[in-house]
Every structure is written in structure tokens, then in C-alpha cells.
Scaffold this motif. Structure first.
Motif, PDB file in Angstrom:
ATOM      1  N   UNK A 116     -13.203  23.835  45.805  1.00 28.25           N
ATOM      2  CA  UNK A 116     -12.348  23.927  44.298  1.00 28.25           C
ATOM      3  C   UNK A 116     -12.995  25.406  43.845  1.00 28.25           C
ATOM      4  N   UNK A 117     -14.481  25.418  43.953  1.00 25.80           N
ATOM      5  CA  UNK A 117     -15.099  26.762  43.345  1.00 25.80           C
ATOM      6  C   UNK A 117     -14.692  27.984  43.984  1.00 25.80           C
ATOM      7  N   UNK A 118     -14.133  28.048  45.228  1.00 28.13           N
ATOM      8  CA  UNK A 118     -13.753  29.126  45.929  1.00 28.13           C
ATOM      9  C   UNK A 118     -12.313  29.465  45.373  1.00 28.13           C
ATOM     10  N   UNK A 119     -11.619  28.370  45.141  1.00 29.65           N
ATOM     11  CA  UNK A 119     -10.144  28.647  44.721  1.00 29.65           C
ATOM     12  C   UNK A 119     -10.046  29.001  43.188  1.00 29.65           C
ATOM     13  N   UNK A 120     -11.071  28.628  42.205  1.00 28.36           N
ATOM     14  CA  UNK A 120     -11.191  29.139  41.053  1.00 28.36           C
ATOM     15  C   UNK A 120     -11.417  30.525  41.139  1.00 28.36           C
ATOM     16  N   UNK A 121     -12.291  30.925  42.016  1.00 27.13           N
ATOM     17  CA  UNK A 121     -12.911  32.301  41.833  1.00 27.13           C
ATOM     18  C   UNK A 121     -11.708  33.326  42.467  1.00 27.13           C
ATOM     19  N   UNK A 122     -10.788  32.941  43.260  1.00 24.76           N
ATOM     20  CA  UNK A 122      -9.738  33.587  43.514  1.00 24.76           C
ATOM     21  C   UNK A 122      -8.646  33.601  42.351  1.00 24.76           C
ATOM     22  N   UNK A 123      -8.736  32.469  41.535  1.00 26.50           N
ATOM     23  CA  UNK A 123      -7.744  32.624  40.516  1.00 26.50           C
ATOM     24  C   UNK A 123      -8.458  33.903  39.493  1.00 26.50           C
ATOM     25  N   UNK A 124      -9.813  33.812  39.095  1.00 28.12           N
ATOM     26  CA  UNK A 124     -10.421  34.835  38.493  1.00 28.12           C
ATOM     27  C   UNK A 124     -10.289  36.076  38.960  1.00 28.12           C
ATOM     28  N   UNK A 125     -10.077  36.323  40.216  1.00 28.38           N
ATOM     29  CA  UNK A 125      -9.868  37.744  40.737  1.00 28.38           C
ATOM     30  C   UNK A 125      -8.425  37.945  40.902  1.00 28.38           C
ATOM     31  N   UNK A 126      -7.433  37.134  40.202  1.00 29.95           N
ATOM     32  CA  UNK A 126      -6.132  37.505  39.984  1.00 29.95           C
ATOM     33  C   UNK A 126      -5.256  37.294  41.439  1.00 29.95           C
ATOM     34  N   UNK A 127      -5.868  36.417  42.263  1.00 30.25           N
ATOM     35  CA  UNK A 127      -4.775  36.328  43.678  1.00 30.25           C
ATOM     36  C   UNK A 127      -3.826  35.388  43.526  1.00 30.25           C
ATOM     37  N   UNK A 128      -3.837  34.414  42.337  1.00 27.46           N
ATOM     38  CA  UNK A 128      -2.826  33.394  42.408  1.00 27.46           C
ATOM     39  C   UNK A 128      -3.209  32.490  41.197  1.00 27.46           C
ATOM     40  N   UNK A 129      -2.360  31.404  41.110  1.00 31.88           N
ATOM     41  CA  UNK A 129      -2.625  30.285  40.194  1.00 31.88           C
ATOM     42  C   UNK A 129      -3.059  29.166  41.174  1.00 31.88           C
ATOM     43  N   UNK A 130      -3.654  28.336  40.275  1.00 29.37           N
ATOM     44  CA  UNK A 130      -3.987  26.888  41.284  1.00 29.37           C
ATOM     45  C   UNK A 130      -3.405  25.740  40.374  1.00 29.37           C
ATOM     46  N   UNK A 131      -3.475  24.642  41.106  1.00 33.07           N
ATOM     47  CA  UNK A 131      -3.126  23.449  40.075  1.00 33.07           C
ATOM     48  C   UNK A 131      -4.413  22.525  40.547  1.00 33.07           C
ATOM     49  N   UNK A 132      -5.258  22.228  39.075  1.00 38.39           N
ATOM     50  CA  UNK A 132      -6.260  21.534  39.374  1.00 38.39           C
ATOM     51  C   UNK A 132      -6.331  20.563  38.314  1.00 38.39           C
ATOM     52  N   UNK A 133      -7.237  19.398  38.589  1.00 41.38           N
ATOM     53  CA  UNK A 133      -7.273  18.390  37.411  1.00 41.38           C
ATOM     54  C   UNK A 133      -7.814  18.899  36.138  1.00 41.38           C
ATOM     55  N   UNK A 134      -7.234  18.350  35.215  1.00 41.29           N
ATOM     56  CA  UNK A 134      -7.608  18.986  33.893  1.00 41.29           C
ATOM     57  C   UNK A 134      -9.124  18.455  33.452  1.00 41.29           C
ATOM     58  N   UNK A 135      -9.456  17.563  34.079  1.00 45.04           N
ATOM     59  CA  UNK A 135     -11.278  17.179  33.946  1.00 45.04           C
ATOM     60  C   UNK A 135     -11.914  18.237  34.418  1.00 45.04           C
ATOM     61  N   UNK A 136     -11.384  18.850  35.646  1.00 45.25           N
ATOM     62  CA  UNK A 136     -12.258  20.104  36.092  1.00 45.25           C
ATOM     63  C   UNK A 136     -11.696  21.357  35.457  1.00 45.25           C
ATOM     64  N   UNK A 137     -10.794  21.658  34.768  1.00 43.48           N
ATOM     65  CA  UNK A 137     -10.337  22.787  34.132  1.00 43.48           C
ATOM     66  C   UNK A 137     -11.092  22.820  32.852  1.00 43.48           C
ATOM     67  N   UNK A 138     -11.234  21.681  32.196  1.00 42.84           N
ATOM     68  CA  UNK A 138     -12.197  21.453  30.805  1.00 42.84           C
ATOM     69  C   UNK A 138     -13.401  22.092  30.974  1.00 42.84           C
ATOM     70  N   UNK A 139     -13.909  22.440  32.215  1.00 45.37           N
ATOM     71  CA  UNK A 139     -15.421  22.546  32.436  1.00 45.37           C
ATOM     72  C   UNK A 139     -15.373  24.215  32.727  1.00 45.37           C
ATOM     73  N   UNK A 140     -14.251  24.776  33.003  1.00 44.40           N
ATOM     74  CA  UNK A 140     -14.340  26.085  33.326  1.00 44.40           C
ATOM     75  C   UNK A 140     -14.457  27.104  31.834  1.00 44.40           C
ATOM     76  N   UNK A 141     -14.870  28.336  32.125  1.00 43.88           N
ATOM     77  CA  UNK A 141     -15.085  29.204  31.115  1.00 43.88           C
ATOM     78  C   UNK A 141     -13.970  29.705  30.442  1.00 43.88           C
ATOM     79  N   UNK A 142     -13.531  29.498  29.339  1.00 41.77           N
ATOM     80  CA  UNK A 142     -12.331  29.523  28.615  1.00 41.77           C
ATOM     81  C   UNK A 142     -12.112  31.059  28.349  1.00 41.77           C
ATOM     82  N   UNK A 143     -13.345  31.845  28.667  1.00 40.75           N
ATOM     83  CA  UNK A 143     -13.291  33.375  28.342  1.00 40.75           C
ATOM     84  C   UNK A 143     -12.632  33.998  29.706  1.00 40.75           C
TER      85      UNK A 143
END
Length: 189
Positions: A116-143
């Protein structure tokens, strides 16, 4: 915290973890090669379970994307997006693809990973979107990220601690399941 609590109470019991997708965990429970596992979704009739997590699934996108400020999003709105999905051994992968097919499209997959951390990094680098549980998304940097709950169809990440009821339960397994049952509020991902 529950693993640490179990270890405090039973320091002489060695724990072994099988870190694979829910499909492989389910097969290992059925094959009686592991005592207990975390499963996603429906369970086999030969399994018993304790529900541990139920989190709605969310779109995860880069903060400066056109998805910013959305609270909910319908899955069919994502048909032109590039998807970052999970390894094929993950039940979640199958669930997302089936949901997309049910609303009329096949996801354009640009990358698959079991991390999941790798997928999140790929989202951060604008490779695409991901579908993740809200409980996980809520822990990510809103910036860096924005997220929106998936709607139509609603998808949930429902995890259960499962075991095979056709096998005599070991004392260690009984002790573990008792700790899980008595401390569910301490389960965090």
C-alpha cells in the motif's frame, strides 16, 4: 497492540506471519497450514470469524488533482483514470475490478503492487489513482493527497479474523482469539 499484548501474556509462544493477500490466506486456512488469518469479505462455511474492521473504500488522488474537494465519487466517474491496483493475489483487487465492470468499464491499470505504501507513493507522483480503505486514507498527509468515499457502488473493506472450524483449536489459538475478542477497540491499521 494486540500482538504485543499476546506476546506479553505468552512470551514463550513463537509467532509466524504469512504476509500475502487474502486469497492466499484463505487457502492456507482451508489447507490447515495456518491457525488464524485476516480475510476480506465472504467466508467459507467451514470458517468461523470475528469481525475486526469495516471501512468504506475511497478514491485516493494527488492533492492538486481535479478530485480535490470531492466528498464522494461514483465509481463510473473513474472510467478514464489510470488505476494503481493490488497484486492479483489480493481479494481487494478482484473486488475493485468486479465493481468497475458492474458499472460498465475495465480499469486502465498502470501498476500493481502488494504494498500500500508503494501504491500511495505512485499516487503522490501522479501515476494514477488508487482505491484504498478510508481508515488508511485518513492517516495520509492531507497536503499531498485528497480522498473521496466511493459511491454507487459502495465498496467496503470488511476484515475478519478467521479460522477453520474443522480443526481442533490449539490452546495458543484460543488464547489469541480471546485477546482479539476482548480488545477489538485497539485494532488499528
Amino acid at each position: 497492540p494486540l500482538i504485543a499484548l499476546f506476546h506479553q501474556n505468552y512470551p514463550d509462544i513463537q509467532l509466524k506471519f504469512l504476509e500475502v493477500g487474502a486469497n492466499a490466506i484463505e487457502e492456507a486456512i482451508a489447507a490447515k497450514s495456518i491457525d488464524v488469518g485476516i480475510l476480506l469479505g465472504n467466508l467459507r462455511p467451514s470458517f468461523a470469524a470475528i469481525p475486526v474492521i469495516d471501512s468504506p473504500m475511497c478514491l485516493l488522488a494527488k492533492k492538486n488533482s481535479h478530485w480535490n474537494q470531492k466528498i464522494t465519487v461514483n465509481l463510473n466517474e473513474l472510467k478514464e483514470e489510470k488505476f494503481l491496483l493490488y497484486a492479483d493475489s489480493f481479494t481487494l483487487n478482484k473486488m475493485i475490478i468486479q465493481a468497475a465492470n458492474s458499472v460498465g468499464f475495465e480499469p486502465k491499470v498502470v501498476c500493481k503492487s502488494s504494498q500500500w505504501d508503494f501504491i500511495t507513493k505512485m499516487v503522490e507522483f501522479n501515476m494514477g489513482i488508487a482505491i484504498l480503505p478510508k481508515i488508511y486514507c485518513d492517516q495520509l498527509d492531507p497536503q499531498k493527497f485528497c480522498s473521496a468515499i466511493l459511491n454507487e457502488p459502495k465498496l467496503h473493506w470488511t476484515l475478519s479474523m478467521a479460522w477453520n472450524i474443522t480443526v481442533a483449536m490449539s490452546p495458543a489459538t484460543k488464547a489469541w482469539l480471546n485477546i482479539v475478542e476482548m480488545n477489538r477497540e485497539k485494532i488499528h491499521f
